[in-house]
Design a protein around this motif. Sequence first.
Motif, PDB file in Angstrom:
ATOM      1  N   HIS A 109       0.772  -1.036  -0.181  1.00 25.18           N
ATOM      2  CA  HIS A 109       0.180   0.021  -0.086  1.00 25.18           C
ATOM      3  C   HIS A 109       0.970   0.945   0.073  1.00 25.18           C
ATOM      4  CE1 HIS A 109      -3.103   2.494   2.299  1.00 25.18           C
ATOM      5  NE2 HIS A 109      -3.072   3.117   1.058  1.00 25.18           N
ATOM      6  N   THR A 110       1.011   1.822  -1.042  1.00 30.37           N
ATOM      7  CA  THR A 110       1.693   3.221  -1.207  1.00 30.37           C
ATOM      8  C   THR A 110       0.747   4.418  -1.303  1.00 30.37           C
ATOM      9  OG1 THR A 110       3.778   4.160  -2.387  1.00 30.37           O
ATOM     10  CG2 THR A 110       2.064   2.987  -3.784  1.00 30.37           C
ATOM     11  N   PHE A 111       1.203   5.821  -0.832  1.00 30.15           N
ATOM     12  CA  PHE A 111       0.437   6.688  -0.818  1.00 30.15           C
ATOM     13  C   PHE A 111       1.373   7.916  -1.368  1.00 30.15           C
ATOM     14  CE2 PHE A 111       2.487   6.658   3.280  1.00 30.15           C
ATOM     15  CZ  PHE A 111       2.760   7.999   3.592  1.00 30.15           C
ATOM     16  N   LEU A 112       0.587   8.953  -1.974  1.00 32.08           N
ATOM     17  CA  LEU A 112       1.182  10.241  -2.177  1.00 32.08           C
ATOM     18  C   LEU A 112       0.282  11.351  -1.981  1.00 32.08           C
ATOM     19  CD1 LEU A 112       4.160  11.566  -3.129  1.00 32.08           C
ATOM     20  CD2 LEU A 112       3.187  11.363  -5.542  1.00 32.08           C
ATOM     21  N   ALA A 113       0.441  12.626  -1.392  1.00 29.37           N
ATOM     22  CA  ALA A 113      -0.282  13.528  -1.448  1.00 29.37           C
ATOM     23  C   ALA A 113      -0.909  14.218  -2.648  1.00 29.37           C
ATOM     24  CB  ALA A 113      -0.001  14.652  -0.479  1.00 29.37           C
ATOM     25  N   THR A 114      -1.979  14.531  -2.834  1.00 26.29           N
ATOM     26  CA  THR A 114      -2.737  15.115  -4.162  1.00 26.29           C
ATOM     27  C   THR A 114      -3.361  16.546  -3.824  1.00 26.29           C
ATOM     28  OG1 THR A 114      -4.633  13.814  -3.713  1.00 26.29           O
ATOM     29  CG2 THR A 114      -3.120  13.060  -5.231  1.00 26.29           C
ATOM     30  N   SER A 115      -3.518  17.196  -2.658  1.00 26.05           N
ATOM     31  CA  SER A 115      -3.999  18.479  -2.472  1.00 26.05           C
ATOM     32  C   SER A 115      -3.031  19.414  -2.547  1.00 26.05           C
ATOM     33  CB  SER A 115      -4.694  18.413  -1.151  1.00 26.05           C
ATOM     34  OG  SER A 115      -3.618  18.521   0.075  1.00 26.05           O
ATOM     35  N   ASP A 116      -3.359  20.533  -2.867  1.00 28.73           N
ATOM     36  CA  ASP A 116      -2.635  21.693  -3.486  1.00 28.73           C
ATOM     37  C   ASP A 116      -1.771  22.106  -2.161  1.00 28.73           C
ATOM     38  OD1 ASP A 116      -2.935  21.879  -5.910  1.00 28.73           O
ATOM     39  OD2 ASP A 116      -4.777  23.030  -5.721  1.00 28.73           O
ATOM     40  N   ILE A 117      -2.578  21.999  -0.700  1.00 26.98           N
ATOM     41  CA  ILE A 117      -1.977  22.664   0.444  1.00 26.98           C
ATOM     42  C   ILE A 117      -0.610  21.397   0.814  1.00 26.98           C
ATOM     43  CG2 ILE A 117      -3.251  21.135   1.815  1.00 26.98           C
ATOM     44  CD1 ILE A 117      -3.368  23.566   3.769  1.00 26.98           C
ATOM     45  N   HIS A 118      -0.884  20.269   0.447  1.00 30.70           N
ATOM     46  CA  HIS A 118       0.162  19.039   0.721  1.00 30.70           C
ATOM     47  C   HIS A 118       1.220  19.338  -0.239  1.00 30.70           C
ATOM     48  CE1 HIS A 118      -1.307  16.397   3.790  1.00 30.70           C
ATOM     49  NE2 HIS A 118      -2.217  17.136   3.824  1.00 30.70           N
ATOM     50  N   PHE A 150      -3.118   2.145  -4.073  1.00 33.14           N
ATOM     51  CA  PHE A 150      -2.635   3.516  -3.934  1.00 33.14           C
ATOM     52  C   PHE A 150      -3.634   4.398  -3.370  1.00 33.14           C
ATOM     53  CE2 PHE A 150      -2.359   7.779  -5.886  1.00 33.14           C
ATOM     54  CZ  PHE A 150      -1.138   8.089  -5.652  1.00 33.14           C
ATOM     55  N   SER A 151      -3.095   5.381  -2.480  1.00 38.87           N
ATOM     56  CA  SER A 151      -3.853   6.247  -1.835  1.00 38.87           C
ATOM     57  C   SER A 151      -3.494   7.810  -2.056  1.00 38.87           C
ATOM     58  CB  SER A 151      -3.838   6.115  -0.313  1.00 38.87           C
ATOM     59  OG  SER A 151      -4.386   4.952   0.250  1.00 38.87           O
ATOM     60  N   PRO A 152      -4.316   8.565  -2.723  1.00 37.21           N
ATOM     61  CA  PRO A 152      -4.023  10.143  -2.799  1.00 37.21           C
ATOM     62  C   PRO A 152      -4.325  10.513  -1.480  1.00 37.21           C
ATOM     63  CG  PRO A 152      -6.241   9.376  -3.877  1.00 37.21           C
ATOM     64  CD  PRO A 152      -5.568   8.141  -3.023  1.00 37.21           C
ATOM     65  N   GLU A 153      -3.407  10.938  -0.854  1.00 40.47           N
ATOM     66  CA  GLU A 153      -3.448  11.357   0.508  1.00 40.47           C
ATOM     67  C   GLU A 153      -3.992  12.821   0.351  1.00 40.47           C
ATOM     68  OE1 GLU A 153      -0.768  12.479   4.610  1.00 40.47           O
ATOM     69  OE2 GLU A 153       0.107  12.458   2.749  1.00 40.47           O
ATOM     70  N   THR A 183      -8.046  12.422   4.877  1.00 42.31           N
ATOM     71  CA  THR A 183      -7.027  12.359   5.682  1.00 42.31           C
ATOM     72  C   THR A 183      -7.364  13.113   7.054  1.00 42.31           C
ATOM     73  OG1 THR A 183      -5.700  11.869   3.743  1.00 42.31           O
ATOM     74  CG2 THR A 183      -4.660  12.626   5.838  1.00 42.31           C
ATOM     75  N   VAL A 184      -8.007  14.265   6.875  1.00 40.32           N
ATOM     76  CA  VAL A 184      -7.993  15.204   7.913  1.00 40.32           C
ATOM     77  C   VAL A 184      -9.670  15.338   8.335  1.00 40.32           C
ATOM     78  CG1 VAL A 184      -5.831  16.526   7.503  1.00 40.32           C
ATOM     79  CG2 VAL A 184      -8.316  17.094   6.306  1.00 40.32           C
ATOM     80  N   GLY A 185     -10.319  14.488   8.115  1.00 37.57           N
ATOM     81  CA  GLY A 185     -11.755  14.406   8.589  1.00 37.57           C
ATOM     82  C   GLY A 185     -12.687  15.726   8.132  1.00 37.57           C
TER      83      GLY A 185
END
Length: 535
Positions: A109-118, A150-153, A183-185
């Motif tokens: 299980h791998t992940f990488l953030a996708t939000s602009d703030i991240h 895959f997770s887009p954080e 991720t942040v509820g």
Amino acid sequence: MDSNYIRIFDTSLRDGEQAPGASMTSSEKLEVARTLARLGVDVIEAGFPAASPDDLAAVQAIAAEVGQTPVEGRPQSEPPIICGLARCTRNDIATAWEGVKGARRPRIHTFLATSDIHLQHKLRMTRPEVVARAVEMVTFARSLCPDVEFSPEDAGRSDPQFLYEVLAAVIKAGATTLNIPDTVGYTMPDEYGAMIAGVIANTPGAKDVIISTHCHDDLGLAVANTLAGLRAGARQAEVTLNGIGERAGNASLEELVMAIRTRGEKLGLHSGIDTRQLCRASKLISRVTSYPVPPNKAIVGANAFAHESGIHQDGMIKNAQTYEIMRPEDVGATQTTLVLGKHSGRNAVSKRLAELGYPLEGEALARAFAEFKKLADRKKSVHDADLIALASDERTQAPELWTLQDLQVACGTTGLPTATVRLKGPDGKLHVHAAVGTGPVDASYKAIDHIVRSQVQLLEFVVSAVTEGIDALGEVSVRVRQDDQRSCHGHGTDTDIIVASAKAYLAAVNLVLSRETAAPVHAQKSSVGADASVS
């Protein structure tokens, strides 16, 4: 697979362990993994192998044991998938593979953030760089393992169009499960459900992979959001036992599973969880993480099947469905508990006394219930032992020639121990006397002796706590004797041990006095009986 079947992905050993102070040893993790397998979870995220050598060893041990052989009694015919988390780096992914490769069904299980703030503040990457990194690392993971998630954080705060772009790219690279984390509820149920629906509708290839939910509880909406995601088409739910995890935690496994089971007709969904194991699993994770379960926690809390209100208790006695939407045995709880307190009614008290072997009726029940109400006003909860003590008082109650109305004592390191007693006599009048003794109990007994004109000798005095805690009900037993007559017993209960002592002594004295007045009557009855038999 069944299109309405929900895969339960438990991340108690990874995300749950990230709760402050909730870290577990390798042996504890293995114990939890065994329990999760018995519970019937489909995927166990055993840890973050690159985080530490111990975490890697724990994941390897779980993969080698729990991930190899189906547990007897497990709902599924195969062992659970054993999953390891990895950041989108070669080292993390390679280490994750080392951790899970011993399982029959491994997953990376791998992940990488996708939000602009991240992207701006954490990764310092551009959108094209994120897409390229995600594709590269998913491709690498797929070269090692046939099952890649895959997770887009921070998907909940990501631009939907960019989210679809990243997800489409990793599907082409070989991802088999797409996890969409809040991720942040932050999202609301309608927003999260719409996001899942949007991913399915707008991501090329999305209908050929499993869509998963992963919701945090920062706004208390984790389970609601998860259900919204499942109704929108997701078929895997990432959860933790007791909802433990980062910050306010994750969606609670037991709450989600029982919502699916209890409202199955409305949701049209089902899982492979053996719900009878839920309470056991909850207690285990609470013990190994030292995170207590709140009494009001849904499904597994101590009060989940407890009723104190008299109205509720009366309904439960008549039909449990009046106030319970699931049976306690369905989740592994022992039984429904009618918590007896100041809101409880006579029906509940009578039923519990009968269950304890002390059936009372009529005036006896009325007196016991009156004493129960007095006790309940002084205690938060009245326990079985308290009830037994009250019932014993009622069953062994001597004729009340004299009754205790009031008692006041003064004692301590200075001054003389003094007790003032007010009794109601057989004539209905009140009698008051104060006496000095070696202590408050002795002073109380001397005052009682003076009023009732008794000459009894105290032979035995025993004090015990009926229940635990500072508000425990105290029980006093005494044995007295007058002259050469047979000794008499008396006992009393009260949260005030001095009052209990006075009640016990007065009960014994009343028994002595009642024997004195009854003796000539018994003799007369014997004489009459003899005469009658001759005739």
